[in-house]
Design a protein around this motif. Structure first.
Motif, PDB file in Angstrom:
ATOM      1  N   MET A  42      15.172 -10.044  22.242  1.00  0.00           N
ATOM      2  CA  MET A  42      14.245  -9.096  22.118  1.00  0.00           C
ATOM      3  C   MET A  42      13.241  -9.160  21.340  1.00  0.00           C
ATOM      4  N   GLU A  43      11.940  -8.845  21.511  1.00  0.00           N
ATOM      5  CA  GLU A  43      10.762  -9.262  20.546  1.00  0.00           C
ATOM      6  C   GLU A  43       9.939  -7.720  20.289  1.00  0.00           C
ATOM      7  N   ALA A  44       9.771  -7.497  18.877  1.00  0.00           N
ATOM      8  CA  ALA A  44       9.129  -6.169  18.743  1.00  0.00           C
ATOM      9  C   ALA A  44       7.539  -6.294  18.998  1.00  0.00           C
ATOM     10  N   GLY A  45       6.904  -5.124  19.067  1.00  0.00           N
ATOM     11  CA  GLY A  45       5.741  -4.998  19.369  1.00  0.00           C
ATOM     12  C   GLY A  45       4.839  -5.286  18.024  1.00  0.00           C
ATOM     13  N   HIS A  46       3.525  -5.262  17.979  1.00  0.00           N
ATOM     14  CA  HIS A  46       2.598  -5.689  16.852  1.00  0.00           C
ATOM     15  C   HIS A  46       1.786  -4.739  16.306  1.00  0.00           C
ATOM     16  N   ILE A  47       1.629  -4.309  15.159  1.00  0.00           N
ATOM     17  CA  ILE A  47       0.586  -3.613  14.696  1.00  0.00           C
ATOM     18  C   ILE A  47       0.361  -4.050  13.095  1.00  0.00           C
ATOM     19  N   THR A  48      -0.893  -3.639  12.718  1.00  0.00           N
ATOM     20  CA  THR A  48      -1.154  -3.923  11.269  1.00  0.00           C
ATOM     21  C   THR A  48      -1.332  -2.568  10.442  1.00  0.00           C
ATOM     22  N   ARG A  49      -1.096  -2.819   9.088  1.00  0.00           N
ATOM     23  CA  ARG A  49      -1.401  -1.841   8.281  1.00  0.00           C
ATOM     24  C   ARG A  49      -2.389  -2.088   7.217  1.00  0.00           C
ATOM     25  N   LYS A  50      -2.612  -1.141   6.281  1.00  0.00           N
ATOM     26  CA  LYS A  50      -3.581  -1.008   5.045  1.00  0.00           C
ATOM     27  C   LYS A  50      -2.686  -1.259   3.782  1.00  0.00           C
ATOM     28  N   SER A  51      -1.410  -0.944   3.968  1.00  0.00           N
ATOM     29  CA  SER A  51      -0.922  -1.037   2.587  1.00  0.00           C
ATOM     30  C   SER A  51       0.722  -1.326   2.974  1.00  0.00           C
ATOM     31  N   MET A  52       1.666  -1.739   2.004  1.00  0.00           N
ATOM     32  CA  MET A  52       2.711  -1.929   2.228  1.00  0.00           C
ATOM     33  C   MET A  52       3.595  -1.088   1.118  1.00  0.00           C
ATOM     34  N   LEU A  53       3.614  -1.688   0.087  1.00  0.00           N
ATOM     35  CA  LEU A  53       4.537  -1.170  -1.118  1.00  0.00           C
ATOM     36  C   LEU A  53       4.104   0.297  -1.619  1.00  0.00           C
ATOM     37  N   TYR A  54       5.189   1.170  -1.770  1.00  0.00           N
ATOM     38  CA  TYR A  54       4.927   2.417  -2.092  1.00  0.00           C
ATOM     39  C   TYR A  54       6.084   3.131  -2.872  1.00  0.00           C
ATOM     40  N   THR A  80       9.387   1.136  -2.016  1.00  0.00           N
ATOM     41  CA  THR A  80      10.135   0.736  -0.679  1.00  0.00           C
ATOM     42  C   THR A  80       8.856   0.075   0.013  1.00  0.00           C
ATOM     43  N   MET A  81       9.425  -0.397   1.235  1.00  0.00           N
ATOM     44  CA  MET A  81       8.329  -0.972   2.196  1.00  0.00           C
ATOM     45  C   MET A  81       8.946  -1.085   3.686  1.00  0.00           C
ATOM     46  N   ASN A  82       8.100  -0.569   4.601  1.00  0.00           N
ATOM     47  CA  ASN A  82       8.580  -0.305   5.910  1.00  0.00           C
ATOM     48  C   ASN A  82       7.513  -1.042   6.730  1.00  0.00           C
ATOM     49  N   HIS A  83       7.914  -2.245   7.008  1.00  0.00           N
ATOM     50  CA  HIS A  83       7.181  -3.123   7.647  1.00  0.00           C
ATOM     51  C   HIS A  83       7.532  -3.258   9.284  1.00  0.00           C
ATOM     52  N   VAL A  84       8.152  -1.939   9.578  1.00  0.00           N
ATOM     53  CA  VAL A  84       8.391  -1.956  11.099  1.00  0.00           C
ATOM     54  C   VAL A  84       8.045  -0.320  11.421  1.00  0.00           C
ATOM     55  N   LEU A  85       7.365  -0.142  12.468  1.00  0.00           N
ATOM     56  CA  LEU A  85       7.362   1.225  13.038  1.00  0.00           C
ATOM     57  C   LEU A  85       8.438   1.316  14.174  1.00  0.00           C
ATOM     58  N   GLY A  86       9.272   2.254  14.027  1.00  0.00           N
ATOM     59  CA  GLY A  86       9.969   2.807  15.061  1.00  0.00           C
ATOM     60  C   GLY A  86      11.451   2.084  14.832  1.00  0.00           C
ATOM     61  N   THR A 144       2.343  -8.116   7.152  1.00  0.00           N
ATOM     62  CA  THR A 144       3.015  -7.791   6.096  1.00  0.00           C
ATOM     63  C   THR A 144       3.065  -8.524   4.777  1.00  0.00           C
ATOM     64  N   LEU A 145       3.084  -9.874   5.196  1.00  0.00           N
ATOM     65  CA  LEU A 145       3.130 -11.024   3.980  1.00  0.00           C
ATOM     66  C   LEU A 145       1.756 -11.123   3.218  1.00  0.00           C
ATOM     67  N   ASP A 146       0.739 -10.961   3.962  1.00  0.00           N
ATOM     68  CA  ASP A 146      -0.718 -10.786   3.345  1.00  0.00           C
ATOM     69  C   ASP A 146      -0.784  -9.452   2.527  1.00  0.00           C
ATOM     70  N   LEU A 147      -0.246  -8.231   2.780  1.00  0.00           N
ATOM     71  CA  LEU A 147      -0.291  -7.268   2.100  1.00  0.00           C
ATOM     72  C   LEU A 147       0.137  -7.458   0.790  1.00  0.00           C
ATOM     73  N   LEU A 148       1.636  -7.890   0.943  1.00  0.00           N
ATOM     74  CA  LEU A 148       2.465  -8.171  -0.225  1.00  0.00           C
ATOM     75  C   LEU A 148       1.925  -9.196  -1.144  1.00  0.00           C
ATOM     76  N   ASP A 149       1.259 -10.169  -0.682  1.00  0.00           N
ATOM     77  CA  ASP A 149       0.248 -11.190  -1.806  1.00  0.00           C
ATOM     78  C   ASP A 149      -0.620 -10.285  -2.348  1.00  0.00           C
ATOM     79  N   LYS A 150      -1.322  -9.132  -1.639  1.00  0.00           N
ATOM     80  CA  LYS A 150      -2.113  -8.288  -2.699  1.00  0.00           C
ATOM     81  C   LYS A 150      -1.452  -7.495  -3.603  1.00  0.00           C
ATOM     82  N   GLU A 151      -0.612  -6.888  -3.284  1.00  0.00           N
ATOM     83  CA  GLU A 151       0.013  -5.514  -3.934  1.00  0.00           C
ATOM     84  C   GLU A 151       1.054  -6.210  -4.940  1.00  0.00           C
TER      85      GLU A 151
END
Length: 273
Positions: A1-13, A23-29, A65-72
């Motif tokens: 199975m393969e997940a769908g795809h979204i983007t976010r503005k932030s990751m770590l909180y 924590t980080m939640n790099h999946v919705l659902g 996800t990885l791009d956000l981590l590089d920034k945060e």
């Protein structure tokens, strides 16, 4: 199975969970379809992020996800003691290799910056995690050894013994391991031997134990407070005896009430959503 795809503005909180840090939640659902019911789903539905359980069960991976981590990471790493994967989803959703791959890449990036990770899953922990930092903490959720109960309550999650075997392999590889026994069901939902469950996970380094919330069956169970008080005491004594760390979730131990009823209904066919 393969997940769908979204983007976010932030990751770590920073999380408000009592035993967490960041924590980080790099999946919705989540495709596990848990019927406890699921707090994460209820919360996302309440705020309009998800509109139905069917939508929730079609997980979407955060592509950036990885791009956000590089920034945060450079901005936050001096504040972070650990990062939990995850509190509102599962980093190793059963049958989703693309999610597992992203989780490992994210953990490697965090580890390379000196940040340890704590993982919790109802999926299968990959053996390759042993190649990451041994400061990491790998955990599974396990509230029963009854596979028929798992099929009813966690229909899309990994079989219980497969979860346990993967966790034990990591432990034997020198990794730190833990077990989340939450939400532990009341005896009107399933009657089981707590000692047998504890004995099966005695190889682990830590146990987190917590009551079941939100389910009308659990909250309405006669003698619920007495039951959880007794279970929490047994878990603490077991951990003390085996030199394991123990965390009893807040609210699990409460004041006493009437004795536990002996004749209570079965959960067969119960759906929480």
């Amino acid at each position: 199975m393969e997940a769908g795809h979204i983007t976010r503005k932030s990751m770590l909180y920073k999380t408000g969970v009592e035993y967490g840090d960041y924590t980080m939640n790099h999946v919705l659902g989540c495709a596990h379809g848990c019927r406890y019911p699921c707090y994460a789903y209820l919360n996302k539905k309440r705020f309009g992020v998800i509109h139905s359980y069917e939508e929730w069960m079609r997980p979407c991976l955060v592509d950036n996800t990885l791009d956000l981590l590089d920034k945060e990471i450079p901005r936050l790493k001096d504040r972070i003691q650990s990062v939990q994967l995850c509190f509102t989803t599962d980093p190793f959703l059963y049958g989703y290799a693309d999610i597992a791959d992203m989780s490992i890449m994210a953990m490697r990036k965090l580890n390379e910056s000196g940040i340890m990770c704590s993982v919790l899953t109802k999926g299968i922990l990959p053996a390759g995690l042993a190649e990451l930092s041994h400061d990491n903490l790998y955990g599974i959720t396990l509230v029963s050894l009854d596979e028929s109960f798992r099929e009813r309550m966690e229909p899309g999650a990994a079989p219980l013994e497969e979860r346990l075997e993967a966790l034990e392999r990591l432990h034997e590889s020198g990794c730190r391991t833990w077990v989340s026994m939450e939400p532990y069901p009341t005896p009107n939902i399933i009657t089981q031997d707590l000692d047998a469950i504890l004995d099966r996970v005695k190889f682990a380094d830590r146990i987190v134990f917590g009551r079941m919330n939100y389910s009308p069956l659990a909250t309405g169970c006669p003698g619920r407070k007495q039951f959880y008080n007794a279970c929490a005491s047994r878990v603490q004594s077991f951990c003390d005896a085996y030199g394991m760390q123990c965390h009893i979730k807040a609210g699990t131990i409460t004041e006493q009430e009437l004795p536990l009823a002996q004749n209570t209904p079965d959960i067969t066919g119960y759906t929480a959503v």
